[in-house]
Design an enzyme around this catalytic site. Structure first.
Site, mmCIF file in Angstrom:
data_model
loop_
_atom_site.group_PDB
_atom_site.id
_atom_site.type_symbol
_atom_site.label_atom_id
_atom_site.label_comp_id
_atom_site.label_asym_id
_atom_site.label_seq_id
_atom_site.Cartn_x
_atom_site.Cartn_y
_atom_site.Cartn_z
ATOM 1 N N GLU A 1 -43.574 9.452 17.754
ATOM 2 C CA GLU A 1 -42.549 9.473 16.705
ATOM 3 C C GLU A 1 -42.609 10.708 15.827
ATOM 4 O O GLU A 1 -41.575 11.248 15.427
ATOM 5 C CB GLU A 1 -42.651 8.228 15.814
ATOM 6 N N HIS B 1 -43.651 -5.772 12.479
ATOM 7 C CA HIS B 1 -42.418 -5.538 13.240
ATOM 8 C C HIS B 1 -41.179 -6.102 12.557
ATOM 9 O O HIS B 1 -40.144 -6.263 13.212
ATOM 10 C CB HIS B 1 -42.524 -6.177 14.633
#
Ligand SMILES: Cc1ncc(C[n+]2csc(CCOP(=O)(O)OP(=O)(O)O)c2C)c(N)n1
Ligand SMILES: Cc1ncc(C[n+]2csc(CCOP(=O)(O)OP(=O)(O)O)c2C)c(N)n1
Ligand SMILES: [Mg+2]
Ligand SMILES: [Mg+2]
Lengths: 326, 330, 330, 326
Positions: free
Chosen positions: B66, B135
């Site tokens: 990322e 998450h």
């Protein structure tokens, strides 16, 4: 392919850039000592050979991304001394209107795209500039500068892997001055040579004497050719030293005296000047003329910076977004 | 939203259409992120399905890097492209914050306007699917507190399509938040090509007695509660912020000026959240006009738990929301 | 703060004492970060000076690998140590957010209390030194919005010493924010060993007419303004929050209950900042008692600029602060 | 030193752990298909040999850090099946009281310290647990599990470098199942073997057949001995495959049929069972007895999980901090 040799004209161009970087740095520090300027200044004095020898192989269109210690990279790539000095002085006429300062020097018309103050951050951004060139089908390359300490941060690893997988036209230039702030190379870095880390990405990795213009030129020549040909990135580790510490004010107590003396003995500027004379590339007088012209340019830059107005307070409302904020 | 409209669609389809239409309209639009290309499935929930087959090299699946690909989006944007990069789940912004907050959001300013970063960061999130503590978070408040980046969070297909088109055209970086459990909710279908301006809230329901302000998933909680209260004769005005930063205070303040009461609702945890900013600004502007203090309804100040009964306890309930609205009327 | 005290010290010294005393008192306290050991200078501003010479291997300079060493602090804490890890400048939290917000702050909850993370993250920040956009931000609001971690920001040597000692003993992660330009300001010297509890604000000056609430550098701006107004006969009560999360609302509310007016001050940018939470909570609790809306005084919603005149324009001025206070009294 | 050979008892212990992992996984998936359980479940079926062969070399005191796909690692290290099943079912009796779920399994009394849902995050945390052991002068080691895709994220690089520089007793175990979600190894990873990346940190790196118990055992034996001796970390790349996709529901369209078939043919559980018989280590009946005992344990675990109460709502107020929040 056999190593490329810089021709006479190129050698003098490299000398001119080294002189510009050295004299500008001497003068900035002079101005700071005299109290005429004040800033967190990360001198690159001692590393001038690296961008000088690389930038003679680049066009204005080629992209450059560098770090807080990047004045030398910017000057070599073409950031006008006047705009640099005005920015360092925090004036409205600076390349970033006085908003960026030494850590964020930018000048797109010469390919000086981004300067970051975050260790490692130059590399992912360079991948993006390279992707832009790749998608447009250009031969334009991107040079990403960073230090030896930066080779231990995650962004280095992720960027080299991504650039390798996507065959991005990036030249990763690690300017290994053997210290990360006050931490010596060995204390932070587990590998013997940073160039060896290229193997983790199956890309070429080469270590060169960063104070030796021809060595840097040859490594850069091969890497740039490879990138322009669409064959992907290269990692160049250029061995060098910074003579003025991490930041102005750093007394360098952490540097063994002998190491410092040895580094000083390898000062690239006088060494290259001597070499040019020994090889008959230029006479003392010819080189003096180059230095004089450079000094003249810096005189004008300092005068321009000092006589320029400070930015107006309204500027904090501008450039946050495309529109001015309330 | 226009519930009269015949054609139906869900958020997932509308976002996919927006990406297709944006890439068709502008060749500088590129898309990358994990699994986004068709060989990898066109996105784990298929929002990017079909793009790589149609636009080839402009759409790429990335390694799990990322920091590198967010920085690649920043660089590509500085280099003239309009990247739309996907962070699979919002919590993963934490591994690439530096490129978002120190670079994307600041380069225009630090360069004195010489460069700018027209990129969109798409990400999805939301509790209620047992995805647990790492998450499920709504972290928009971090980015709302970061000048230089805009934050958008649509609640329905029409706004999803229109805001994504606008975000991609925007000259500055935009964080685009998608509520995962809403992807499959049917709604009015967007009209291809019709954009929704960033920075403009939408009156979802008109009313006189109290203003309820939300965005993203909160709109699906507010709707039934507002309907219930309206049936009782309590006239509820509902505002969908759509853009969380910059806030459309004109719309909010003119509504609260009228109703004299306000409740702000979001899924993100309550403390130091978006609701605090909205509440403060209303109090600062309408202190004399307010009939009751502005109320905030948001999630419990904890990580998101795993077990369904705890997920339910983490999020505000419709009963709590209803009670908070009634309290402003007491 | 107790200005009667004879002995003087500055924040830098007091923090260095706290670290020495904590390491002396508890062999599970360890310190690491960039340049923190004596061969590297004992910290770039020397807060950790002398520690490695005295405690050897328990104090280590790290590579420039924040993600790794922040995670190392998390793991060492889970493994029974009390790490005090230094992030040189606050903006660098962006390269290791994941270990702070997804792990340090959440492991106790996600493990059902089986593990916990007693670590301290020390960091410094502040504008006014021409460090520019990536070296000056106050980002405490991000962490205040992250349940599971506490946020402390002392304004003087006594609180600095006492809070750092408490933070190190705390069973949960604490983000400890040091204001760089304040390091060298002289103040009353701390008494070695005397701790300041986390979560307790301090009445810095008693008053009846208006409550001014701040923390960290804001206290140095509030003091002269409060003194000036007091000289004019306006009785200003000043509260130093000291702990920003969790907020000590008891102290804040009992003061505002008395004064009926409040102004919140911080260096971090105004929008979606800490001031919004404090303001909302006061309005929610004391809506009827308030004589004026709670005011917020904070920095311009932009990155931190480089040039001194722009740095001055970025931060609120004493004149703005004074005007904001007077406005609540109008 | 010459490779260590697991003795008879050890081989059967490995088989028992593999059987426990396989049967538990089969049963979880069965319960999900039957609608008795519901969760985001990352099956490790196919990878059971790796933790089985490593964990027989570990003590309860040794630390384990793993990832969302870590049920196999946790069972092998000693997380009781009952507590696992109750946690998966989101019950108050689960190892994490139902607060963590499959992605955050924890059980310190057997050294199961942290399970993370963030790719790469297991490695920095493992460095910290290893530092704790090193500072206490213990011989305790820390095993850090992660996947092939995780070798491309920054935390991998930073952690291996830090562990190397500080000589931390960590065994980095890359369970290379050749896919990262739906992305094949080659699409994301620039090196031929992840084990080769160890060279960037001057630590040993070895690739083994992760479906071959003796190969994994031998590599782990050497790495653990090295760590216990204070000689620092090792990177082990164990080649394997996951038979049930990334998440239950994943149909695996992205996996070439032939590759899947080849992987299935190398299924470690039946292969090892056969080998044990061929080598005369155990009879069919003896192995059946082990399987039967394991099935019995899982029956009890499922019954325990199903009959346990859900957590009380008040739990969202607990364990945020040491004290209960308002
Ligand atoms: C992510 C991050 N961590 C820490 C710092 C503070 N810092 C600034 S320069 C520096 C040393 C960098 O060393 P090196 O990469 O060798 O570059 P050099 O300064 O020697 O040119 C550090 C630690 C930073 N700017 N960014
Ligand atoms: C930082 C981060 N990015 C993305 C994800 C989403 N994600 C979860 S698992 C996964 C693939 C990991 O692949 P690998 O490391 O090979 O492990 P495996 O799942 O194959 O065991 C991804 C991308 C994540 N959890 N964390
Ligand atoms: Mg260096
Ligand atoms: Mg994998």
């Amino acid at each position: 392919m056999n190593a490329a040799e810089p021709d006479h004209k190129t050698l003098l161009a490299i000398y001119q850039k080294m002189a510009l970087i050295k004299h500008s740095d001497d003068r900035v520090i002079g101005a700071m000592k005299a109290g005429r300027m004040q800033m967190p200044y990360y001198s690159a004095r001692g590393q001038e050979c690296i961008p000088a020898a690389i930038s003679v192989l680049l066009n204005d269109e080629d992209y450059l991304v560098t770090i807080y210690r990047g004045v030398h990279d910017m000057l070599a790539k073409g950031l006008p001394a006047k705009l640099l000095w005005a920015e360092l002085a925090g004036k409205a006429t600076g390349s970033c209107k006085g908003k960026g300062g030494p850590m964020h020097l930018t000048y797109p018309s010469k390919g000086c795209m981004v300067t970051t103050g975050i260790v490692g951050a130059s590399m992912p951004i360079a991948c993006g500039l390279a992707l832009a060139a790749q998608l447009r089908g250009e031969t334009r390359v991107t040079v990403a500068n960073f230090g030896d300490g930066a080779s231990n941060i995650g962004a280095f690893h992720e960027s080299l892997n991504l650039a390798a997988v996507w065959k991005l036209p990036v030249i990763f230039v690690c300017q290994n001055n053997q210290y990360a702030e006050h931490t010596s190379y060995a204390k932070g870095t587990s590998c013997e040579r940073i160039a060896d880390r290229a193997a983790s990405y199956r890309i070429p990795g080469v270590r060169v004497d960063g104070n030796e213009p021809r060595a840097v030129y040859q490594a850069a020549h091969a890497a740039i050719a490879r990138a322009r040909a669409g064959d992907g990135p290269t990692l160049i580790e250029a061995m060098t030293f910074r003579f003025n510490g991490h930041l102005i004010g750093d007394m360098g107590e952490y540097i063994p005296k002998a190491d410092y003396a040895a580094a000083k003995a390898a000062d690239p500027y006088p060494r290259f000047r001597q070499w040019l004379q020994d090889q008959g590339h230029a006479s003392d007088a010819e080189l003096d003329a180059i230095d004089a012209a450079v000094r003249q340019e810096i005189d004008e830059a300092e005068a321009f910076a000092m006589s320029s107005p400070p930015p107006d307070a309204i500027e904090v409302k501008r450039d946050v977004y495309a529109y001015e904020i309330a | 939203m226009n519930t009269e409209s015949k054609a139906r669609a869900n958020l997932l389809q509308s976002l996919n259409w927006a990406l297709h239409d944006a890439m068709d309209a502008d060749s500088s639009v590129i898309v990358f992120g994990e699994e986004v290309a068709d060989p990898e499935g066109g996105g784990i929930v298929k929002v990017t399905q079909g793009l790589s087959s149609k636009f080839g090299n402009r759409v790429r699946s990335t390694p799990i890097s990322e920091m590198a690909f967010m920085g690649t989006a920043v660089g590509a944007a500085v280099g003239g492209f309009k990247p739309v990069v996907e962070i699979m789940l919002m919590n993963f912004v934490a591994v690439c914050m530096d490129q978002i907050t120190n670079h994307a959001a600041k380069l225009r300013f630090m360069s004195g306007g010489q460069t700018h970063v027209p990129m969109v960061i798409r990400t999805m999130t939301g509790s209620g699917t047992q995805n647990g503590g790492q998450h499920s978070d709504f972290l928009e408040a971090w980015f709302c507190h970061t000048p230089g980046i805009k934050v958008v969070a649509p609640s329905n297909p029409v706004d999803g399509y229109g805001l994504l088109r606008s975000a991609i055209e925007d000259p500055d970086p935009v964080l685009f938040i998608e509520h995962l459990p809403s992807y499959w909710l049917p709604g009015a279908a967007p009209e291809r090509g019709s954009k929704v301006p960033i920075g403009k809230a939408r009156i979802d329901r008109e009313g006189r007695d109290v203003t309820v302000i939300g965005y993203s998933r909160a709109m699906h909680d507010i709707a039934p509660v507002a309907a219930k209260l309206t049936a009782e004769g309590i006239s509820v005005e509902v505002i969908d912020l759509r853009t969380v930063s910059p806030l459309d205070m004109d719309t909010v303040l003119s509504s609260v000026k009228k109703t004299g009461r306000a409740v702000v609702v979001h899924e993100g945890v309550k403390s130091f959240g978006v609701g605090a900013e909205v509440s403060s600004r209303i109090h600062e502007s309408l202190f004399r006009e307010l009939k009751a203090p502005v109320a905030r309804v948001a999630s419990n100040d904890s990580p998101v738990p795993y077990a369904p009964p705890l997920e339910a306890a983490f999020l505000y309930s419709h009963a709590e929301l209803e009670a908070a609205i009634r309290k402003t009327l007491a």
